[in-house]
Design a protein around this motif. Sequence first.
Motif, PDB file in Angstrom:
ATOM      1  N   VAL A   1      70.304  32.357  12.496  1.00  0.00           N
ATOM      2  CA  VAL A   1      68.949  31.979  12.902  1.00  0.00           C
ATOM      3  C   VAL A   1      68.856  30.459  12.854  1.00  0.00           C
ATOM      4  CG1 VAL A   1      66.492  32.241  12.440  1.00  0.00           C
ATOM      5  CG2 VAL A   1      68.062  34.130  11.917  1.00  0.00           C
ATOM      6  N   PRO A   2      69.081  29.785  13.992  1.00  0.00           N
ATOM      7  CA  PRO A   2      68.941  28.328  13.994  1.00  0.00           C
ATOM      8  C   PRO A   2      67.484  27.933  13.754  1.00  0.00           C
ATOM      9  CG  PRO A   2      70.140  29.074  15.926  1.00  0.00           C
ATOM     10  CD  PRO A   2      69.545  30.282  15.272  1.00  0.00           C
ATOM     11  N   VAL A   3      67.295  26.912  12.975  1.00  0.00           N
ATOM     12  CA  VAL A   3      65.960  26.370  12.721  1.00  0.00           C
ATOM     13  C   VAL A   3      65.899  25.009  13.386  1.00  0.00           C
ATOM     14  CG1 VAL A   3      64.326  25.652  10.945  1.00  0.00           C
ATOM     15  CG2 VAL A   3      65.808  27.637  10.560  1.00  0.00           C
ATOM     16  N   ILE A   4      64.905  24.843  14.221  1.00  0.00           N
ATOM     17  CA  ILE A   4      64.797  23.627  15.023  1.00  0.00           C
ATOM     18  C   ILE A   4      63.426  22.998  14.799  1.00  0.00           C
ATOM     19  CG2 ILE A   4      64.867  22.702  17.373  1.00  0.00           C
ATOM     20  CD1 ILE A   4      66.533  25.252  18.057  1.00  0.00           C
ATOM     21  N   ARG A   5      63.393  21.698  14.599  1.00  0.00           N
ATOM     22  CA  ARG A   5      62.118  20.993  14.440  1.00  0.00           C
ATOM     23  C   ARG A   5      61.335  21.037  15.736  1.00  0.00           C
ATOM     24  NH1 ARG A   5      62.360  15.795  10.738  1.00  0.00           N
ATOM     25  NH2 ARG A   5      60.362  15.540  11.767  1.00  0.00           N
ATOM     26  N   SER A   6      60.031  21.160  15.607  1.00  0.00           N
ATOM     27  CA  SER A   6      59.192  21.160  16.808  1.00  0.00           C
ATOM     28  C   SER A   6      58.804  19.746  17.222  1.00  0.00           C
ATOM     29  CB  SER A   6      57.934  21.997  16.580  1.00  0.00           C
ATOM     30  OG  SER A   6      57.164  21.434  15.531  1.00  0.00           O
ATOM     31  N   ASP A   7      58.882  18.805  16.295  1.00  0.00           N
ATOM     32  CA  ASP A   7      58.539  17.418  16.616  1.00  0.00           C
ATOM     33  C   ASP A   7      59.822  16.598  16.734  1.00  0.00           C
ATOM     34  OD1 ASP A   7      59.136  17.663  13.902  1.00  0.00           O
ATOM     35  OD2 ASP A   7      57.909  15.951  13.358  1.00  0.00           O
ATOM     36  N   GLY A   8      59.702  15.459  17.330  1.00  0.00           N
ATOM     37  CA  GLY A   8      60.850  14.582  17.476  1.00  0.00           C
ATOM     38  C   GLY A   8      61.172  13.876  16.170  1.00  0.00           C
ATOM     39  N   SER A   9      62.424  13.502  15.999  1.00  0.00           N
ATOM     40  CA  SER A   9      62.829  12.745  14.818  1.00  0.00           C
ATOM     41  C   SER A   9      64.129  12.025  15.127  1.00  0.00           C
ATOM     42  CB  SER A   9      63.012  13.674  13.614  1.00  0.00           C
ATOM     43  OG  SER A   9      64.204  14.411  13.740  1.00  0.00           O
ATOM     44  N   GLY A  10      64.460  11.075  14.302  1.00  0.00           N
ATOM     45  CA  GLY A  10      65.723  10.365  14.464  1.00  0.00           C
ATOM     46  C   GLY A  10      66.913  11.290  14.284  1.00  0.00           C
TER      47      GLY A  10
ATOM     48  N   LYS B   1      77.411  25.917  20.558  1.00  0.00           N
ATOM     49  CA  LYS B   1      77.195  27.294  21.008  1.00  0.00           C
ATOM     50  C   LYS B   1      76.194  28.029  20.121  1.00  0.00           C
ATOM     51  CE  LYS B   1      81.515  27.907  23.503  1.00  0.00           C
ATOM     52  NZ  LYS B   1      82.792  28.635  23.582  1.00  0.00           N
ATOM     53  N   ILE B   2      76.144  27.704  18.842  1.00  0.00           N
ATOM     54  CA  ILE B   2      75.130  28.289  17.965  1.00  0.00           C
ATOM     55  C   ILE B   2      73.743  27.819  18.389  1.00  0.00           C
ATOM     56  CG2 ILE B   2      74.186  28.236  15.613  1.00  0.00           C
ATOM     57  CD1 ILE B   2      77.150  28.233  14.627  1.00  0.00           C
ATOM     58  N   PHE B   3      73.569  26.530  18.590  1.00  0.00           N
ATOM     59  CA  PHE B   3      72.250  25.999  18.904  1.00  0.00           C
ATOM     60  C   PHE B   3      71.809  26.246  20.339  1.00  0.00           C
ATOM     61  CE2 PHE B   3      72.639  24.076  14.818  1.00  0.00           C
ATOM     62  CZ  PHE B   3      71.333  24.036  14.377  1.00  0.00           C
ATOM     63  N   THR B   4      72.725  26.672  21.190  1.00  0.00           N
ATOM     64  CA  THR B   4      72.338  27.032  22.561  1.00  0.00           C
ATOM     65  C   THR B   4      72.250  28.537  22.749  1.00  0.00           C
ATOM     66  OG1 THR B   4      74.640  26.956  23.316  1.00  0.00           O
ATOM     67  CG2 THR B   4      73.341  24.929  23.546  1.00  0.00           C
ATOM     68  N   GLY B   5      72.496  29.300  21.690  1.00  0.00           N
ATOM     69  CA  GLY B   5      72.342  30.747  21.745  1.00  0.00           C
ATOM     70  C   GLY B   5      73.564  31.520  22.217  1.00  0.00           C
ATOM     71  N   VAL B   6      74.657  30.830  22.482  1.00  0.00           N
ATOM     72  CA  VAL B   6      75.878  31.509  22.923  1.00  0.00           C
ATOM     73  C   VAL B   6      76.500  32.290  21.759  1.00  0.00           C
ATOM     74  CG1 VAL B   6      78.198  31.170  23.863  1.00  0.00           C
ATOM     75  CG2 VAL B   6      76.278  29.815  24.739  1.00  0.00           C
ATOM     76  N   ILE B   7      76.477  31.692  20.566  1.00  0.00           N
ATOM     77  CA  ILE B   7      76.943  32.361  19.353  1.00  0.00           C
ATOM     78  C   ILE B   7      75.711  32.700  18.535  1.00  0.00           C
ATOM     79  CG2 ILE B   7      78.189  32.066  17.167  1.00  0.00           C
ATOM     80  CD1 ILE B   7      80.150  30.252  18.646  1.00  0.00           C
TER      81      ILE B   7
ATOM     82  N   ASN C   1      77.660  14.154  23.594  1.00  0.00           N
ATOM     83  CA  ASN C   1      78.911  13.398  23.620  1.00  0.00           C
ATOM     84  C   ASN C   1      80.129  14.271  23.339  1.00  0.00           C
ATOM     85  OD1 ASN C   1      81.016  11.783  21.795  1.00  0.00           O
ATOM     86  ND2 ASN C   1      80.179  10.411  23.361  1.00  0.00           N
ATOM     87  N   GLN C   2      80.023  15.163  22.366  1.00  0.00           N
ATOM     88  CA  GLN C   2      81.172  15.948  21.906  1.00  0.00           C
ATOM     89  C   GLN C   2      81.400  17.233  22.697  1.00  0.00           C
ATOM     90  OE1 GLN C   2      83.412  15.013  19.343  1.00  0.00           O
ATOM     91  NE2 GLN C   2      82.360  13.103  19.836  1.00  0.00           N
ATOM     92  N   THR C   3      80.328  17.812  23.229  1.00  0.00           N
ATOM     93  CA  THR C   3      80.435  19.101  23.925  1.00  0.00           C
ATOM     94  C   THR C   3      79.638  19.059  25.230  1.00  0.00           C
ATOM     95  OG1 THR C   3      78.533  20.025  22.759  1.00  0.00           O
ATOM     96  CG2 THR C   3      80.687  20.347  21.739  1.00  0.00           C
ATOM     97  N   PRO C   4      79.957  18.123  26.102  1.00  0.00           N
ATOM     98  CA  PRO C   4      79.125  17.950  27.298  1.00  0.00           C
ATOM     99  C   PRO C   4      78.999  19.197  28.172  1.00  0.00           C
ATOM    100  CG  PRO C   4      81.183  16.716  27.491  1.00  0.00           C
ATOM    101  CD  PRO C   4      81.113  17.228  26.087  1.00  0.00           C
ATOM    102  N   THR C   5      80.047  19.976  28.309  1.00  0.00           N
ATOM    103  CA  THR C   5      79.967  21.161  29.163  1.00  0.00           C
ATOM    104  C   THR C   5      78.973  22.176  28.610  1.00  0.00           C
ATOM    105  OG1 THR C   5      82.271  20.828  29.823  1.00  0.00           O
ATOM    106  CG2 THR C   5      81.315  22.994  30.239  1.00  0.00           C
ATOM    107  N   VAL C   6      79.090  22.492  27.336  1.00  0.00           N
ATOM    108  CA  VAL C   6      78.194  23.469  26.709  1.00  0.00           C
ATOM    109  C   VAL C   6      76.773  22.933  26.665  1.00  0.00           C
ATOM    110  CG1 VAL C   6      77.677  24.711  24.565  1.00  0.00           C
ATOM    111  CG2 VAL C   6      80.041  24.454  25.306  1.00  0.00           C
ATOM    112  N   TRP C   7      76.622  21.693  26.240  1.00  0.00           N
ATOM    113  CA  TRP C   7      75.283  21.119  26.051  1.00  0.00           C
ATOM    114  C   TRP C   7      74.560  20.904  27.370  1.00  0.00           C
ATOM    115  CZ3 TRP C   7      72.668  21.522  21.885  1.00  0.00           C
ATOM    116  CH2 TRP C   7      71.504  20.789  21.708  1.00  0.00           C
ATOM    117  N   GLN C   8      75.256  20.404  28.374  1.00  0.00           N
ATOM    118  CA  GLN C   8      74.622  20.173  29.682  1.00  0.00           C
ATOM    119  C   GLN C   8      74.212  21.469  30.341  1.00  0.00           C
ATOM    120  OE1 GLN C   8      73.660  16.996  29.117  1.00  0.00           O
ATOM    121  NE2 GLN C   8      73.606  17.015  31.334  1.00  0.00           N
ATOM    122  N   ALA C   9      75.028  22.510  30.203  1.00  0.00           N
ATOM    123  CA  ALA C   9      74.667  23.811  30.770  1.00  0.00           C
ATOM    124  C   ALA C   9      73.375  24.311  30.143  1.00  0.00           C
ATOM    125  CB  ALA C   9      75.792  24.817  30.563  1.00  0.00           C
TER     126      ALA C   9
END
Length: 83
Positions: free
Chosen positions: A51-60, A23-29, A71-79
């Motif tokens: 203030v979540p900080v997110i990489r602009s490039d891909g990484s492992g 919820k933090i990384f999706t802006g709900v919290i 896997n852990q929060t499919p409802t929140v993440w898929q929405a």
Amino acid sequence: MYHLDVNGQRQTNLRLSPTTIAKIFTGVISNWNDPAITADNGRAFPSLPIVPVIRSDGSGTTAQFTAFMANQTPTVWQAFCTR
């Protein structure tokens, strides 16, 4: 990783459930005094923006994080991903 100071003291024992993290990384919290964060930690934190900080490039690490969220929060993440 996080940076949170309360009354000049850095907090180093923060506990966040997978749902709270999603919820933090999706802006709900967006604030440290959210009831979900209080519930996860058994105490309230001050009203400060998150203030979540997110990489602009891909990484492992990014791949592992998004796989964990899916896997852990499919409802929140898929929405979020659907938006």
